[in-house]
Enzyme design. Structure first.
Site, PDB file in Angstrom:
ATOM      1  N   SER A 114      38.810  41.449  41.174  1.00  0.00           N
ATOM      2  CA  SER A 114      39.450  42.873  40.442  1.00  0.00           C
ATOM      3  C   SER A 114      41.026  42.449  39.204  1.00  0.00           C
ATOM      4  O   SER A 114      40.925  42.137  38.801  1.00  0.00           O
ATOM      5  CB  SER A 114      39.573  44.616  40.793  1.00  0.00           C
ATOM      6  OG  SER A 114      39.315  45.369  40.361  1.00  0.00           O
ATOM      7  N   ASP A 172      27.236  45.803  39.633  1.00  0.00           N
ATOM      8  CA  ASP A 172      28.780  46.197  40.021  1.00  0.00           C
ATOM      9  C   ASP A 172      28.851  47.028  38.793  1.00  0.00           C
ATOM     10  O   ASP A 172      29.141  47.001  37.759  1.00  0.00           O
ATOM     11  CB  ASP A 172      30.533  45.080  39.825  1.00  0.00           C
ATOM     12  CG  ASP A 172      31.496  45.567  39.804  1.00  0.00           C
ATOM     13  OD1 ASP A 172      31.981  46.391  39.525  1.00  0.00           O
ATOM     14  OD2 ASP A 172      32.011  45.038  40.569  1.00  0.00           O
ATOM     15  N   HIS A 199      31.080  46.411  43.507  1.00  0.00           N
ATOM     16  CA  HIS A 199      32.580  45.828  44.000  1.00  0.00           C
ATOM     17  C   HIS A 199      33.206  45.455  44.767  1.00  0.00           C
ATOM     18  O   HIS A 199      33.840  46.106  45.415  1.00  0.00           O
ATOM     19  CB  HIS A 199      33.026  46.838  42.803  1.00  0.00           C
ATOM     20  CG  HIS A 199      34.293  46.200  42.044  1.00  0.00           C
ATOM     21  ND1 HIS A 199      34.537  45.720  41.057  1.00  0.00           N
ATOM     22  CD2 HIS A 199      35.893  46.992  42.650  1.00  0.00           C
ATOM     23  CE1 HIS A 199      35.903  45.635  41.208  1.00  0.00           C
ATOM     24  NE2 HIS A 199      36.537  46.442  41.920  1.00  0.00           N
TER      25      HIS A 199
END
EC number: 3.1.2.-
Length: 266
Positions: A114, A172, A199
């Protein structure tokens, strides 16, 4: 030629960068199954971002020291991957921390999730332009995206030419598939792996072969490059020794000629 073999052999060192509102310990825990898959080939180094992040429950409240951020791209000192045209508060401090950790640990590659994956993309670009002391040999990018901060917009002009593995979820909703694909396109020859989830960093058994193959290949390349460097240095050492020996052998001849010249002059 060096070959990757069993336990006790050299491993790759990979610097792992966590996501927004995570830290080194929480990321290490989340990667437990992933690390177990790769224990034969990789030692992971975890580091926490230097900036406390505002708690998720109450933005604007007291920062939670366990929730960290590599930088903030909003004026309220929070971060959102989809934000465009904002600042990058704290980025330089994080860059210095990661550079120090990389040097101290002797790392070979980068892994990020991320916000950490976004950071990996920026670090690879900086390295390619000679603007950091870090020289990653490869990168693993999970749920990654291109930074929209104004100061980072010129980071993606040239493709990064190191091996890269890009992992992201088809569903996601935080960092969407197209955002991760856009970051993958900034690498010359990216290997892309998708999963049906959202995610998170996937570590299901079906991906083990892909992960092992990638890291085993990187370790093989590292060992071969190291072997070549050692051979080159050894050859250079022998050549220097040979030149010194030849110079020493010629020295008495020169002295004799000089002495003969002195006698003639007398």
């Amino acid at each position: 030629m060096s070959k990757v073999s069993g336990a006790g052999e050299e491993k790759l060192k990979v610097l792992a960068l966590h996501g927004y509102r995570q830290n080194a310990d929480s990321f290490k825990s989340k990667l437990g199954s992933f690390r177990k898959m790769l224990n034969k080939y990789v030692e992971f180094v975890f580091v926490s971002a230097p900036h406390p992040a505002a708690p998720l429950e109450a933005v604007g409240g007291e920062p939670d020291p366990n929730q960290r951020s590599w930088w903030f791209n909003k004026d309220d000192r929070t971060f959102k991957g989809t934000n465009q045209g904002g600042p990058a508060y704290g980025f330089d401090e994080s860059l210095r921390l990661v550079e120090r950790t990389w040097q101290a640990e002797g790392c070979h590659g980068l892994l990020g999730f991320s916000q950490g994956a976004c950071f990996v993309g920026l670090l690879c670009d900086l390295s390619a332009r000679g603007m950091t002391t870090m020289k990653p040999q490869f990168a693993v990018v999970a749920s990654g995206f291109r930074s929209g901060s104004l100061v980072h917009l010129n980071y993606y002009e040239n493709k990064v030419q190191i091996p890269s593995l890009h992992i992201f979820g088809e569903t996601d909703e935080i960092i969407t598939k197209d955002m991760s694909e856009a970051l993958a396109e900034t690498f010359l020859d990216p290997e892309v792996v998708t999963h049906p989830g959202g995610h998170y960093f996937p570590a299901q058994a079906s991906l083990k072969e892909t992960y092992v193959d990638f890291f085993r290949d990187q370790l093989q390349q590292h060992l071969e490059a190291k072997e070549l460097q050692n051979a080159t240095e050894e050859n250079s050492f022998h050549l220097e020794g040979q030149e010194e020996a030849e110079e020493s052998a010629l020295q008495p001849v020169h002295e004799g000629l000089q002495n003969g010249s002195d006698s003639d002059s007398d």
